[in-house]
Design a protein around this motif. Structure first.
Motif, PDB file in Angstrom:
ATOM      1  N   GLY A 144       0.473  -0.863  -0.656  1.00  0.00           N
ATOM      2  CA  GLY A 144       0.176   0.248  -0.408  1.00  0.00           C
ATOM      3  C   GLY A 144       0.735   1.168  -0.051  1.00  0.00           C
ATOM      4  O   GLY A 144       0.601   2.440  -0.910  1.00  0.00           O
ATOM      5  N   ALA A 151       0.856   4.412  -2.597  1.00  0.00           N
ATOM      6  CA  ALA A 151       1.177   5.626  -2.244  1.00  0.00           C
ATOM      7  C   ALA A 151       1.937   6.278  -2.572  1.00  0.00           C
ATOM      8  O   ALA A 151       1.857   7.911  -3.055  1.00  0.00           O
ATOM      9  N   TRP A 160       0.670   7.598   3.312  1.00  0.00           N
ATOM     10  CA  TRP A 160      -0.091   6.250   3.624  1.00  0.00           C
ATOM     11  C   TRP A 160       0.617   6.245   5.226  1.00  0.00           C
ATOM     12  O   TRP A 160       1.401   5.785   5.082  1.00  0.00           O
TER      13      TRP A 160
END
Length: 133
Positions: free
Chosen positions: A9, A13, A20
């Motif tokens: 993630g 990001a 993030w």
């Protein structure tokens, strides 16, 4: 799954130039549950001849003992003993350094990771001994 979500993630990001945040609670959960298994995988070439015991203290979280001597054992919350090197780290810094998303020098320079004890210099080598996630 949680470690993959947190780390990848962050990758997405960063690519999208979006924030993030990775929370300490999530990171401590990953560190305490999956890192002992992950860190037990040694790089056989780099670990040849290495014999060192690390006390890895995650701030506010689990404590891991990393013993390297031909193989690696990484028990969680091991009893105190005479470790060669003690590493104290912020949870998120440890996760990002472990997954090679942040260079170790940056975590050290920002005060989020430090080494001490009888032999602090092997701390820089720990990431090279582990085959890595």
């Amino acid at each position: 799954m949680l470690s993959e979500t947190l780390v990848h993630g962050l990758d997405v990001a960063r690519g999208a130039r979006l924030p993030w945040p990775i929370g300490g609670d999530e990171t401590r959960l990953v560190t305490g549950r999956s890192m002992p298994t992950t860190m037990a995988a040694l790089d056989p070439v780099r670990a040849r001849g290495a014999s060192i015991a690390f006390d890895l203290a995650i701030k506010g979280g689990p404590r891991l003992a990393v013993a390297v001597d031909g193989t690696a054992t990484v028990p969680r919350d091991a009893p105190p003993c005479a470790y060669d090197c003690r590493i104290v780290t912020a949870p998120t810094a440890f996760l990002l350094v472990s997954f090679r998303r942040t260079p170790i020098w940056k975590a050290v320079a920002s005060g989020r990771m430090r080494a001490g004890s009888r032999k602090p210099w092997p701390a820089m080598r720990l990431g090279q001994l582990i085959a890595g996630p």
